[in-house]
Design a protein around this motif. Sequence first.
Motif, PDB file in Angstrom:
ATOM      1  N   MET A 133      22.494 -18.239  -5.996  1.00  0.00           N
ATOM      2  CA  MET A 133      21.262 -18.045  -6.531  1.00  0.00           C
ATOM      3  C   MET A 133      20.726 -19.160  -7.415  1.00  0.00           C
ATOM      4  N   ASN A 134      19.544 -19.482  -7.067  1.00  0.00           N
ATOM      5  CA  ASN A 134      18.861 -20.449  -7.779  1.00  0.00           C
ATOM      6  C   ASN A 134      17.829 -19.882  -8.901  1.00  0.00           C
ATOM      7  N   LEU A 135      17.326 -20.734  -9.791  1.00  0.00           N
ATOM      8  CA  LEU A 135      16.464 -20.318 -10.876  1.00  0.00           C
ATOM      9  C   LEU A 135      15.266 -19.667 -10.640  1.00  0.00           C
ATOM     10  N   GLU A 136      14.677 -20.198  -9.518  1.00  0.00           N
ATOM     11  CA  GLU A 136      13.492 -19.743  -8.981  1.00  0.00           C
ATOM     12  C   GLU A 136      13.577 -18.429  -8.540  1.00  0.00           C
ATOM     13  N   GLU A 137      14.699 -18.006  -7.704  1.00  0.00           N
ATOM     14  CA  GLU A 137      15.192 -16.697  -7.431  1.00  0.00           C
ATOM     15  C   GLU A 137      15.187 -15.699  -8.534  1.00  0.00           C
ATOM     16  N   LEU A 138      15.900 -16.316  -9.607  1.00  0.00           N
ATOM     17  CA  LEU A 138      16.051 -15.460 -10.684  1.00  0.00           C
ATOM     18  C   LEU A 138      14.951 -15.085 -11.549  1.00  0.00           C
ATOM     19  N   LEU A 139      14.349 -16.183 -11.784  1.00  0.00           N
ATOM     20  CA  LEU A 139      12.839 -15.828 -12.749  1.00  0.00           C
ATOM     21  C   LEU A 139      11.648 -15.334 -11.859  1.00  0.00           C
ATOM     22  N   GLY A 140      11.558 -15.588 -10.635  1.00  0.00           N
ATOM     23  CA  GLY A 140      10.516 -15.233  -9.898  1.00  0.00           C
ATOM     24  C   GLY A 140       9.498 -16.523  -9.855  1.00  0.00           C
ATOM     25  N   THR A 141       8.726 -16.477  -8.902  1.00  0.00           N
ATOM     26  CA  THR A 141       7.823 -17.727  -8.678  1.00  0.00           C
ATOM     27  C   THR A 141       6.900 -18.139  -9.951  1.00  0.00           C
ATOM     28  N   GLU A 142       6.273 -17.101 -10.370  1.00  0.00           N
ATOM     29  CA  GLU A 142       5.251 -17.489 -11.655  1.00  0.00           C
ATOM     30  C   GLU A 142       5.929 -18.023 -12.777  1.00  0.00           C
ATOM     31  N   LEU A 143       6.956 -17.313 -13.100  1.00  0.00           N
ATOM     32  CA  LEU A 143       7.682 -17.611 -14.404  1.00  0.00           C
ATOM     33  C   LEU A 143       8.226 -18.964 -14.179  1.00  0.00           C
ATOM     34  N   TYR A 144       8.829 -19.074 -13.087  1.00  0.00           N
ATOM     35  CA  TYR A 144       9.777 -20.464 -12.676  1.00  0.00           C
ATOM     36  C   TYR A 144       8.520 -21.731 -12.962  1.00  0.00           C
ATOM     37  N   LYS A 145       7.201 -21.485 -12.436  1.00  0.00           N
ATOM     38  CA  LYS A 145       6.430 -22.394 -12.413  1.00  0.00           C
ATOM     39  C   LYS A 145       5.915 -22.786 -14.029  1.00  0.00           C
ATOM     40  N   GLN A 146       5.840 -21.728 -14.892  1.00  0.00           N
ATOM     41  CA  GLN A 146       5.523 -21.916 -16.104  1.00  0.00           C
ATOM     42  C   GLN A 146       6.605 -22.678 -16.829  1.00  0.00           C
ATOM     43  N   VAL A 147       8.014 -22.314 -16.579  1.00  0.00           N
ATOM     44  CA  VAL A 147       9.151 -22.981 -17.344  1.00  0.00           C
ATOM     45  C   VAL A 147       9.304 -24.225 -16.795  1.00  0.00           C
ATOM     46  N   THR A 148       9.008 -24.454 -15.546  1.00  0.00           N
ATOM     47  CA  THR A 148       9.247 -26.205 -15.074  1.00  0.00           C
ATOM     48  C   THR A 148       8.218 -26.957 -15.599  1.00  0.00           C
ATOM     49  N   GLU A 149       6.953 -26.379 -15.997  1.00  0.00           N
ATOM     50  CA  GLU A 149       5.651 -27.225 -16.525  1.00  0.00           C
ATOM     51  C   GLU A 149       6.249 -27.297 -17.968  1.00  0.00           C
ATOM     52  N   LYS A 150       6.690 -26.494 -18.788  1.00  0.00           N
ATOM     53  CA  LYS A 150       7.154 -26.868 -20.273  1.00  0.00           C
ATOM     54  C   LYS A 150       8.011 -27.715 -20.188  1.00  0.00           C
ATOM     55  N   LEU A 151       9.007 -27.664 -19.258  1.00  0.00           N
ATOM     56  CA  LEU A 151      10.399 -28.676 -19.397  1.00  0.00           C
ATOM     57  C   LEU A 151       9.992 -30.241 -18.998  1.00  0.00           C
ATOM     58  N   GLY A 152       8.965 -30.222 -17.978  1.00  0.00           N
ATOM     59  CA  GLY A 152       8.698 -31.665 -17.669  1.00  0.00           C
ATOM     60  C   GLY A 152       9.845 -31.940 -16.723  1.00  0.00           C
ATOM     61  N   ASP A 153      10.727 -33.274 -17.107  1.00  0.00           N
ATOM     62  CA  ASP A 153      11.533 -33.798 -16.303  1.00  0.00           C
ATOM     63  C   ASP A 153      12.805 -33.274 -16.404  1.00  0.00           C
ATOM     64  N   LYS A 154      13.203 -32.477 -17.794  1.00  0.00           N
ATOM     65  CA  LYS A 154      14.405 -31.920 -17.861  1.00  0.00           C
ATOM     66  C   LYS A 154      14.683 -30.816 -16.929  1.00  0.00           C
ATOM     67  N   LYS A 155      16.148 -30.653 -16.623  1.00  0.00           N
ATOM     68  CA  LYS A 155      16.439 -29.706 -15.797  1.00  0.00           C
ATOM     69  C   LYS A 155      17.376 -28.633 -16.401  1.00  0.00           C
ATOM     70  N   ILE A 156      17.290 -27.353 -15.771  1.00  0.00           N
ATOM     71  CA  ILE A 156      17.977 -26.244 -16.364  1.00  0.00           C
ATOM     72  C   ILE A 156      19.099 -26.125 -15.122  1.00  0.00           C
ATOM     73  N   MET A 157      20.452 -25.833 -15.644  1.00  0.00           N
ATOM     74  CA  MET A 157      21.508 -25.634 -14.911  1.00  0.00           C
ATOM     75  C   MET A 157      21.788 -24.242 -15.173  1.00  0.00           C
ATOM     76  N   LEU A 158      22.409 -23.420 -14.041  1.00  0.00           N
ATOM     77  CA  LEU A 158      22.748 -22.089 -14.131  1.00  0.00           C
ATOM     78  C   LEU A 158      24.464 -22.079 -14.150  1.00  0.00           C
ATOM     79  N   ASP A 159      24.953 -21.368 -15.195  1.00  0.00           N
ATOM     80  CA  ASP A 159      26.393 -21.271 -15.362  1.00  0.00           C
ATOM     81  C   ASP A 159      26.841 -20.153 -14.449  1.00  0.00           C
ATOM     82  N   ASP A 160      27.515 -20.762 -13.242  1.00  0.00           N
ATOM     83  CA  ASP A 160      28.119 -19.721 -12.297  1.00  0.00           C
ATOM     84  C   ASP A 160      29.662 -19.431 -12.408  1.00  0.00           C
ATOM     85  N   GLY A 161      30.117 -19.650 -13.581  1.00  0.00           N
ATOM     86  CA  GLY A 161      31.364 -19.750 -13.970  1.00  0.00           C
ATOM     87  C   GLY A 161      32.218 -20.796 -13.748  1.00  0.00           C
TER      88      GLY A 161
END
Length: 193
Positions: A1-29
């Motif tokens: 599961m990726n971040l966009e599926e987890l947050l939903g499309t609208e929230l994902y766009k807002q987070v990526t705009e705020k982060l800019g070039d930074k990336k978020i990694m999900l901890d899958d264990g």
Amino acid sequence: MNLEELLGTELYKQVTEKLGDKKIMLDDGNFIPKSRFDQVNEAKKELETQVKDRDKQLKDLSTKAQGNEELTKQIEQLQLLNKQTQTDYEAKINQMQFGYALDSELTNAKCKNTKALKALLDIDSIKYQEGKFEGLESQLEGLRESDSYLFDLDAAPGNTGSPGNFGRNNNNPSGGDSQTSFMEVISNNSLRK
């Protein structure tokens, strides 16, 4: 599961705009925290150092042991000899136990001469475990039929503690009852003294 599926499309766009070039990694264990990685890495380095020290010690010991090779060989030979002696000793004890038990069993079977009877037995086919013989009784039955002279089949029991054959088969000289015969034996014994 990726971040966009987890947050939903609208929230994902807002987070990526705020982060800019930074990336978020999900901890899958599968991710290891840096502190744990550093700890494991240090333990690995320490073990490598211990292995090097051990290899050096082994090399030193092998150099020292070269002068003692003859002594080591003698010790190994003595250990082998000790094991062989112990094995021989145990085999002799087992053989003696078998022999004593077989003699006892032959005596109980009313054998007249155990040595003669042993010569006719197939000892290799007799098994002895936990105080019991397997294969002996069948051989004894065959020998009772073929060589009955080796057995005392009609004998009266011995070692009964009575004087002579007193009271047995009505062989008493008085011809009377056994009480009278008993009294005669006592009086005869007291006269002998």
